[in-house]
Scaffold this motif. Structure first.
Motif, mmCIF file in Angstrom:
data_model
loop_
_atom_site.group_PDB
_atom_site.id
_atom_site.type_symbol
_atom_site.label_atom_id
_atom_site.label_comp_id
_atom_site.label_asym_id
_atom_site.label_seq_id
_atom_site.Cartn_x
_atom_site.Cartn_y
_atom_site.Cartn_z
ATOM 1 N N GLN A 23 0.832 -1.206 0.000
ATOM 2 C CA GLN A 23 0.000 0.000 0.000
ATOM 3 C C GLN A 23 0.869 1.259 0.000
ATOM 4 O OE1 GLN A 23 -2.807 0.218 3.199
ATOM 5 N NE2 GLN A 23 -3.658 2.164 2.511
ATOM 6 N N ALA A 24 1.935 1.267 0.787
ATOM 7 C CA ALA A 24 2.833 2.426 0.819
ATOM 8 C C ALA A 24 3.534 2.609 -0.529
ATOM 9 C CB ALA A 24 3.849 2.269 1.941
ATOM 10 N N LEU A 25 4.009 1.510 -1.115
ATOM 11 C CA LEU A 25 4.648 1.591 -2.433
ATOM 12 C C LEU A 25 3.665 2.081 -3.487
ATOM 13 C CD1 LEU A 25 6.884 -1.600 -2.703
ATOM 14 C CD2 LEU A 25 7.629 0.778 -2.797
ATOM 15 N N THR A 26 2.427 1.614 -3.411
ATOM 16 C CA THR A 26 1.411 2.027 -4.371
ATOM 17 C C THR A 26 1.113 3.516 -4.235
ATOM 18 O OG1 THR A 26 0.468 -0.191 -4.421
ATOM 19 C CG2 THR A 26 -0.951 1.606 -5.158
ATOM 20 N N SER A 27 0.982 3.991 -3.009
ATOM 21 C CA SER A 27 0.736 5.420 -2.786
ATOM 22 C C SER A 27 1.892 6.257 -3.327
ATOM 23 C CB SER A 27 0.540 5.708 -1.307
ATOM 24 O OG SER A 27 -0.616 5.080 -0.828
ATOM 25 N N LEU A 28 3.112 5.806 -3.103
ATOM 26 C CA LEU A 28 4.289 6.505 -3.611
ATOM 27 C C LEU A 28 4.292 6.527 -5.137
ATOM 28 C CD1 LEU A 28 7.061 7.841 -3.354
ATOM 29 C CD2 LEU A 28 8.031 5.546 -3.049
ATOM 30 N N ALA A 29 3.999 5.388 -5.752
ATOM 31 C CA ALA A 29 3.977 5.305 -7.212
ATOM 32 C C ALA A 29 2.894 6.205 -7.800
ATOM 33 C CB ALA A 29 3.755 3.858 -7.652
ATOM 34 N N LYS A 30 1.730 6.238 -7.170
ATOM 35 C CA LYS A 30 0.641 7.087 -7.655
ATOM 36 C C LYS A 30 1.001 8.565 -7.545
ATOM 37 C CE LYS A 30 -3.603 5.765 -6.626
ATOM 38 N NZ LYS A 30 -4.775 5.203 -5.913
ATOM 39 N N ALA A 31 1.648 8.946 -6.449
ATOM 40 C CA ALA A 31 2.064 10.341 -6.275
ATOM 41 C C ALA A 31 3.124 10.728 -7.304
ATOM 42 C CB ALA A 31 2.582 10.555 -4.859
ATOM 43 N N ALA A 32 4.081 9.850 -7.547
ATOM 44 C CA ALA A 32 5.133 10.129 -8.533
ATOM 45 C C ALA A 32 4.542 10.243 -9.937
ATOM 46 C CB ALA A 32 6.199 9.036 -8.490
ATOM 47 N N ALA A 33 3.608 9.353 -10.260
ATOM 48 C CA ALA A 33 2.969 9.394 -11.577
ATOM 49 C C ALA A 33 2.126 10.655 -11.739
ATOM 50 C CB ALA A 33 2.108 8.150 -11.777
ATOM 51 N N ALA A 34 1.397 11.019 -10.693
ATOM 52 C CA ALA A 34 0.563 12.219 -10.747
ATOM 53 C C ALA A 34 1.417 13.457 -11.012
ATOM 54 C CB ALA A 34 -0.221 12.368 -9.446
ATOM 55 N N GLU A 35 2.538 13.540 -10.318
ATOM 56 C CA GLU A 35 3.435 14.679 -10.515
ATOM 57 C C GLU A 35 3.993 14.698 -11.939
ATOM 58 O OE1 GLU A 35 7.695 15.678 -8.747
ATOM 59 O OE2 GLU A 35 6.102 15.746 -7.224
ATOM 60 N N ALA A 36 4.403 13.556 -12.445
ATOM 61 C CA ALA A 36 5.013 13.472 -13.772
ATOM 62 C C ALA A 36 4.010 13.740 -14.893
ATOM 63 C CB ALA A 36 5.654 12.101 -13.968
ATOM 64 N N LEU A 37 2.746 13.361 -14.674
ATOM 65 C CA LEU A 37 1.734 13.499 -15.727
ATOM 66 C C LEU A 37 0.848 14.730 -15.559
ATOM 67 C CD1 LEU A 37 0.725 9.735 -15.925
ATOM 68 C CD2 LEU A 37 2.198 10.998 -17.517
ATOM 69 N N GLY A 38 1.032 15.461 -14.462
ATOM 70 C CA GLY A 38 0.269 16.687 -14.246
ATOM 71 C C GLY A 38 -1.181 16.462 -13.878
ATOM 72 N N ILE A 39 -1.451 15.412 -13.116
ATOM 73 C CA ILE A 39 -2.821 15.069 -12.730
ATOM 74 C C ILE A 39 -2.880 14.846 -11.222
ATOM 75 C CG2 ILE A 39 -3.435 14.078 -14.971
ATOM 76 C CD1 ILE A 39 -2.787 11.316 -13.691
ATOM 77 N N ILE A 85 2.127 13.826 -26.269
ATOM 78 C CA ILE A 85 1.734 12.865 -25.227
ATOM 79 C C ILE A 85 2.731 11.714 -25.187
ATOM 80 C CG2 ILE A 85 -0.034 11.186 -24.557
ATOM 81 C CD1 ILE A 85 -2.126 13.204 -25.621
ATOM 82 N N TRP A 86 3.144 11.238 -26.335
ATOM 83 C CA TRP A 86 4.118 10.143 -26.405
ATOM 84 C C TRP A 86 5.430 10.543 -25.723
ATOM 85 C CZ3 TRP A 86 4.056 5.135 -27.664
ATOM 86 C CH2 TRP A 86 5.276 4.492 -27.814
ATOM 87 N N ASP A 87 5.970 11.706 -26.108
ATOM 88 C CA ASP A 87 7.243 12.157 -25.536
ATOM 89 C C ASP A 87 7.140 12.342 -24.027
ATOM 90 O OD1 ASP A 87 8.391 12.187 -28.050
ATOM 91 O OD2 ASP A 87 8.129 14.352 -28.335
ATOM 92 N N ARG A 88 6.057 12.911 -23.567
ATOM 93 C CA ARG A 88 5.877 13.146 -22.136
ATOM 94 C C ARG A 88 5.740 11.835 -21.374
ATOM 95 N NH1 ARG A 88 0.972 16.629 -22.000
ATOM 96 N NH2 ARG A 88 1.205 16.395 -19.760
ATOM 97 N N THR A 89 5.090 10.855 -21.969
ATOM 98 C CA THR A 89 4.925 9.562 -21.316
ATOM 99 C C THR A 89 6.266 8.829 -21.212
ATOM 100 O OG1 THR A 89 2.657 9.429 -22.141
ATOM 101 C CG2 THR A 89 3.638 7.390 -21.349
ATOM 102 N N VAL A 90 7.049 8.877 -22.261
ATOM 103 C CA VAL A 90 8.381 8.256 -22.239
ATOM 104 C C VAL A 90 9.238 8.912 -21.163
ATOM 105 C CG1 VAL A 90 10.533 7.960 -23.552
ATOM 106 C CG2 VAL A 90 8.318 7.458 -24.632
ATOM 107 N N HIS A 91 9.207 10.236 -21.084
ATOM 108 C CA HIS A 91 9.963 10.961 -20.057
ATOM 109 C C HIS A 91 9.437 10.623 -18.655
ATOM 110 C CE1 HIS A 91 12.316 14.117 -18.203
ATOM 111 N NE2 HIS A 91 11.215 14.561 -17.618
ATOM 112 N N ALA A 92 8.124 10.504 -18.527
ATOM 113 C CA ALA A 92 7.509 10.215 -17.221
ATOM 114 C C ALA A 92 7.958 8.853 -16.692
ATOM 115 C CB ALA A 92 5.988 10.271 -17.329
ATOM 116 N N LYS A 93 8.142 7.867 -17.563
ATOM 117 C CA LYS A 93 8.590 6.541 -17.124
ATOM 118 C C LYS A 93 9.900 6.634 -16.344
ATOM 119 C CE LYS A 93 6.789 3.584 -20.770
ATOM 120 N NZ LYS A 93 7.192 2.566 -21.758
ATOM 121 N N THR A 94 10.852 7.344 -16.920
ATOM 122 C CA THR A 94 12.154 7.497 -16.274
ATOM 123 C C THR A 94 12.022 8.259 -14.967
ATOM 124 O OG1 THR A 94 13.220 7.499 -18.425
ATOM 125 C CG2 THR A 94 14.503 8.373 -16.596
#
Length: 127
Positions: A23-39, A85-94
Motif C-alpha cells: 500500500q505504501a509503495l502504491t501510494s508513492l507510485a501514484k504520487a510520482a505518476a501524478a506529478e510526472a503526468l500533471g494530474i 503525449i508520447w514524448d511526455r509519457t516516455v519521459h515520465a517513465k524514467t
C-alpha cells in the motif's frame, strides 16, 4: 573519511528488518505518476508484478493536455507543456522509476504506462 559521510553512516548495527507495505509503495507510485503526468494521484491506478525478482510497475492514468482552442491560439503550448503525449509519457517513465527507487529503496525493473484519457487545461490548473 569525509565528515558528511560520517554524519549519515550509522555507528551501530541494529537487528531486525524493515518492510515497506504494498500500500505504501502504491501510494508513492501514484504520487510520482501524478506529478510526472500533471494530474491528481487519485486518478492513477497502480499495479505491481514480479519481474525475475525485481518489481515491475504498471500504471493507468490520464494525462494533462492543453485545450485544442489554446493550441490553435498558441501552437507553442504543446512544447511548453513538455511535448507530445508520447514524448511526455516516455519521459515520465524514467522520472517515476527514479523517484520511486530513490524514495523507497525498492528495485524496479520497469514502469509501464497506459494513458487512459486526457485532463484538458486552459491554464496551469487541472480541470
Amino acid at each position: 573519511m569525509n565528515q558528511a559521510v560520517d554524519a549519515v553512516t550509522p555507528r551501530r548495527q541494529y537487528s531486525g528488518h524493515n518492510r515497506i507495505s504494498t500500500q505504501a509503495l502504491t501510494s508513492l507510485a501514484k504520487a510520482a505518476a501524478a506529478e510526472a503526468l500533471g494530474i491528481h494521484a487519485h486518478d492513477v491506478r497502480a499495479d505491481w508484478s514480479d519481474d525475475d525478482g525485481l518489481l515491475a510497475l504498471s500504471l493507468v492514468a490520464p494525462i494533462r493536455v492543453p485545450s485544442l482552442a489554446a493550441v490553435l491560439r498558441d501552437p507553442g503550448r504543446v512544447q511548453a507543456l513538455g511535448g507530445s503525449i508520447w514524448d511526455r509519457t516516455v519521459h515520465a517513465k524514467t522520472e517515476i522509476l527514479t523517484k520511486v527507487t530513490e524514495l523507497s529503496g525498492a528495485s524496479l525493473s520497469r514502469v509501464d504506462i497506459r494513458i487512459s484519457g486526457a485532463h484538458v487545461t486552459e491554464g496551469g490548473r487541472v480541470r
